[in-house]
Enzyme design. Sequence first.
Site, PDB file in Angstrom:
ATOM      1  N   CYS A   1     -78.190  -6.734 -61.891  1.00 11.73           N
ATOM      2  CA  CYS A   1     -78.403  -7.886 -61.021  1.00 11.73           C
ATOM      3  C   CYS A   1     -78.904  -7.441 -59.646  1.00 11.73           C
ATOM      4  O   CYS A   1     -80.012  -6.930 -59.531  1.00 11.73           O
ATOM      5  CB  CYS A   1     -77.132  -8.723 -60.940  1.00 11.73           C
TER       6      CYS A   1
ATOM      7  N   HIS B   1     -76.654  -9.837 -67.000  1.00  9.59           N
ATOM      8  CA  HIS B   1     -75.325  -9.212 -66.984  1.00  9.59           C
ATOM      9  C   HIS B   1     -74.888  -8.837 -68.401  1.00  9.59           C
ATOM     10  O   HIS B   1     -74.391  -9.683 -69.141  1.00  9.59           O
ATOM     11  CB  HIS B   1     -74.299 -10.174 -66.374  1.00  9.59           C
TER      12      HIS B   1
ATOM     13  N   GLU C   1     -72.320  -7.217 -69.211  1.00 14.71           N
ATOM     14  CA  GLU C   1     -70.858  -7.306 -69.348  1.00 14.71           C
ATOM     15  C   GLU C   1     -70.413  -8.720 -69.694  1.00 14.71           C
ATOM     16  O   GLU C   1     -69.340  -8.918 -70.263  1.00 14.71           O
ATOM     17  CB  GLU C   1     -70.171  -6.830 -68.068  1.00 14.71           C
TER      18      GLU C   1
END
EC number: 6.3.5.5
Length: 453
Positions: free
Chosen positions: A295, A379, A381
């Site tokens: 990001c 992202h 994750e």
Amino acid sequence: MFARVFKAMPARASALTSVNASIPARFMATVRQQRPAHERATFTIRDGPIFHGKSFGARTNISGEAVFTTSLVGYPESLTDPSYRGQILVFTQPLIGNYGVPSAERDEHGLLKYFESPNLQAAGVVVADVAEQYSHWTAVESLGEWCAREGVPAISGVDTRAIVTYLRERGSSLARITVGEEYDADQDEAFTDPEQIHLVRQVSTKAPFHVSAADPQCHVAVIDCGVKENILRSLVSRGAGITVFPFDYPIHKVAHHFDGVFISNGPGDPTHCQETTYHLRRLMETSQVPIFGICLGHQLLALAAGARTIKLKYGNRAHNIPALDLSTGRCHITSQNHGYAVDASTLPSDWKPYFVNLNDSSNEGMIHKSRPIFSTQFHPEAKGGPLDSSYLFDIYIDSVKKYKASQAAFYPQRDSLPSPLLVDLLAKERVGVQPTIGMQNIAAAATAAAAAA
């Protein structure tokens, strides 16, 4: 006759009482929540429409940049994401809050299980309808109670479809939430533009802290620009010990002590982080250490490499955005939250695009042609969101372990793992993070109340 029938009902009532008695008290407390009285609230877009609704959060006014997310779930994670610092978050999902807000429980690594940071980071919350009665086994309070406790104003009962249509057509705009009073056009000058604030400085730790797997196999330095808890968890769960540094720490001076460097997500304009960009540029000039950015970390790495960033019209904030892996042709469904992007046409010759957004063709990642350095705008994750791209952490940790092995061959005495004494001395969580505007409001109100008493 009917009177006799209704008089015969107590037996049925007693049966219901016995059923209630068999239901756990926590669940019944959830069901029996009292519907609170709501104050009038107004959501105003600067130089745009005004929407009237009901307040269900803190009784305070706030201004910031209005952005929207199309995510269906994950509001506790979204609202605690440091990337939303200074922004008023509009949810397109019609009903928000139906599974309540969980506790600040921590896992075996000392990381928050259900939040991305200790506090609610968004400046304000806008929803079409809020669930005042919630139910979930992890819930301890309602969304409204949480917002009020964190000092964050929230408004419901507004036409979020109209708001999002306006933001899509006009772009992300400054807005304000006013509670308990009519909107006053003379207050326009009070609109706060978070883009003019160095937000990363507010959310970054002020001193290093350490988080580690039980038996760490490598040591990664994390540049904290507003790092999410699940990013740290994604690294630690793969066997890494991590030391987290402030965003402006001269990482190039200590990189030889680490097996990898990671650059985190964060809020605001990437060009504000001049110190970080400089240190990353020096890092790539002086070290061969593997680097991974996500990001804002992706944008800062691009700036350090010599590329440029651009501000998107309304950004990408959702859990269902398709990103194409240009090396394999595989499409990932990704979780995203950003208002800026890297201009892929400005990448230097030794870099190439890694992923591309299939909705708007914006850049979603880049990779160095000859070194173990890559980054993604989305992202991997993803909490909440899809885990299609979580394997990128595996790729990164593999490169980190290979680098560690190669360094051991040349420098047999090198031990990248920190000493137990150093680990004991370092903090275990963020240090000195600036309180959110909401928490500042609560502190000011408490001070005023104490003075009045």
